[in-house]
Design a protein around this motif. Structure first.
Motif, PDB file in Angstrom:
ATOM      1  N   SER A 226      51.470  81.966 -19.979  1.00 25.09           N
ATOM      2  CA  SER A 226      51.226  83.236 -19.291  1.00 25.09           C
ATOM      3  C   SER A 226      51.362  83.033 -17.794  1.00 25.09           C
ATOM      4  O   SER A 226      51.395  81.910 -17.300  1.00 25.09           O
ATOM      5  N   THR A 228      52.545  85.353 -13.855  1.00 26.34           N
ATOM      6  CA  THR A 228      53.017  86.556 -13.163  1.00 26.34           C
ATOM      7  C   THR A 228      54.436  86.339 -12.687  1.00 26.34           C
ATOM      8  O   THR A 228      54.765  85.260 -12.165  1.00 26.34           O
ATOM      9  N   LYS A 229      55.273  87.340 -12.884  1.00 25.60           N
ATOM     10  CA  LYS A 229      56.643  87.307 -12.378  1.00 25.60           C
ATOM     11  C   LYS A 229      56.860  88.511 -11.480  1.00 25.60           C
ATOM     12  O   LYS A 229      56.403  89.617 -11.766  1.00 25.60           O
ATOM     13  N   ARG A 230      57.575  88.274 -10.398  1.00 27.37           N
ATOM     14  CA  ARG A 230      57.917  89.348  -9.459  1.00 27.37           C
ATOM     15  C   ARG A 230      59.408  89.660  -9.588  1.00 27.37           C
ATOM     16  O   ARG A 230      60.232  88.753  -9.650  1.00 27.37           O
ATOM     17  N   ALA A 240      55.426  93.421  -9.768  1.00 27.81           N
ATOM     18  CA  ALA A 240      54.745  92.178 -10.120  1.00 27.81           C
ATOM     19  C   ALA A 240      54.101  92.396 -11.483  1.00 27.81           C
ATOM     20  O   ALA A 240      53.183  93.209 -11.619  1.00 27.81           O
ATOM     21  N   THR A 242      52.503  90.809 -15.222  1.00 30.10           N
ATOM     22  CA  THR A 242      51.876  89.688 -15.915  1.00 30.10           C
ATOM     23  C   THR A 242      52.517  89.538 -17.286  1.00 30.10           C
ATOM     24  O   THR A 242      52.683  90.524 -18.002  1.00 30.10           O
ATOM     25  N   TYR A 243      52.910  88.316 -17.621  1.00 28.00           N
ATOM     26  CA  TYR A 243      53.487  88.092 -18.942  1.00 28.00           C
ATOM     27  C   TYR A 243      52.545  87.240 -19.787  1.00 28.00           C
ATOM     28  O   TYR A 243      51.816  86.389 -19.277  1.00 28.00           O
ATOM     29  N   TYR A 259      55.254  92.021 -21.122  1.00 25.15           N
ATOM     30  CA  TYR A 259      55.111  92.198 -19.682  1.00 25.15           C
ATOM     31  C   TYR A 259      54.268  93.449 -19.426  1.00 25.15           C
ATOM     32  O   TYR A 259      54.510  94.497 -20.044  1.00 25.15           O
ATOM     33  N   ALA A 261      51.589  95.611 -16.254  1.00 25.03           N
ATOM     34  CA  ALA A 261      51.093  95.709 -14.888  1.00 25.03           C
ATOM     35  C   ALA A 261      49.686  96.278 -14.913  1.00 25.03           C
ATOM     36  O   ALA A 261      49.348  97.105 -15.778  1.00 25.03           O
ATOM     37  N   SER A 267      52.940  98.414  -9.009  1.00 23.21           N
ATOM     38  CA  SER A 267      53.804  97.893 -10.066  1.00 23.21           C
ATOM     39  C   SER A 267      53.641  98.698 -11.348  1.00 23.21           C
ATOM     40  O   SER A 267      54.611  98.931 -12.077  1.00 23.21           O
TER      41      SER A 267
END
Length: 298
Positions: A226, A228-230, A240, A242-243, A259, A261, A267
């Motif tokens: 897990s 966070t990807k931007r 941004a 969260t996966y 994914y 937010a 986001s």
């Protein structure tokens, strides 16, 4: 792929990243001929002879689990790296001269496919062995691209990340995403050292991507869990997200990646706007194509 060769390279890269002060050893000064700790220093920390450790690096001995645990502590390995070390040092036995079984195409687990159909407002996909993209929902297409436009053999996360130039624009931190892919492939290589498709994928990426070739040589190891990807999305701008990576206990070779937010954030608003933009051309089928971009995922 040779696990004996990989074991030696893995140990050397882990020695190279440590300094005497990291492990409470005296540093008597002077220039070291090699980066990091010497073999005799690791042997001392692990409680084995220098000769035995050298033979471990050369793949000429099969150490016990207790010795491997001691070595992991000496090298300051994390949990993923420790499991990888055990796999490399004690590979599964195979029958000599036995023909390699032809790899079967993975089929998406029915429950994972059902979840994809239910998660209409959450970008989600199913990742299989070698980080192949087995299935996805409409929301994932809106965020990451049109996987249906790719040939099945091209639906692979690291292949897209390294070989499709558009991925460098989609991710705000492409380097971090790409390095995570390399680290997970290393984990897969330890799990399935005799997988010819995995060997072919690694060879292709090494040949076509200087970045992949350089990072692969560092022997990184990291599971996909897990974070966070931007994103720099071409339709809604910056997000941004969260996966989470969810695996069934009885079949860890398939994972559902989602994914999301946090509500009340910009986001979250951007993601809702993106899904509304995609809705007029979408259906609820998990393999639906949305938009004309190529697929990306890190």
């Amino acid at each position: 792929m040779s696990t004996a060769i990989d074991l030696g390279a893995f140990l050397r890269t882990r020695r190279a990243r440590l300094r005497p002060e990291d492990v409470a050893l005296p540093d008597y000064g002077g220039r070291r001929r090699v980066a990091g700790l010497r073999r005799e220093e690791i042997a001392q920390l692990a409680g084995v002879s220098v000769d035995y450790y050298i033979r471990m690096e050369q793949g000429r001995v099969r150490p016990s689990p207790a010795v491997l645990d001691a070595l992991a502590r000496a090298l300051r390995l994390d949990e993923d790296e420790t499991r990888h070390l055990h796999r490399l040092a004690q590979p599964r036995p195979t029958a000599r001269h036995a023909p390699r079984p032809r790899p079967e195409q993975q089929q998406v687990r029915p429950m994972l496919r059902l979840l994809l159909e239910e998660l209409r407002d959450v970008p989600a996909m199913v990742m299989g062995r070698r980080m192949d993209i087995l299935a996805w929902n409409t929301a994932a297409c809106a965020l990451l691209g049109d996987y249906a436009s790719l040939k099945p053999a091209e639906r692979n996360i690291p292949r897209i990340t390294f070989l499709d130039p558009a991925s460098r624009h989609l991710y705000a931190d492409w380097t971090a995403c790409a390095r995570e892919n390399v680290a997970y492939l290393r984990l897969e290589a330890g799990r399935y050292p005799d997988d010819p498709q995995l060997t072919s994928l690694i060879g292709e990426l090494s040949l076509k991507s200087e970045d992949f070739r350089r990072w692969w040589a560092e022997h990184p190891v990291q599971d996909k869990t897990s974070g966070t990807k931007r994103f720099h999305h071409p339709v809604v701008g910056d997000l941004a997200l969260t996966y989470e990576t969810l695996r069934a206990a009885d079949d860890p070779s398939q994972a559902l990646i989602t994914y999301a937010a946090a509500p009340g954030t910009s986001s979250h608003d951007a993601l809702r706007m993106l899904l509304a933009w995609a809705a007029p051309t979408a259906t609820t089928a998990p393999h639906t194509t949305v938009g004309g971009r190529r697929g990306h995922e890190g």
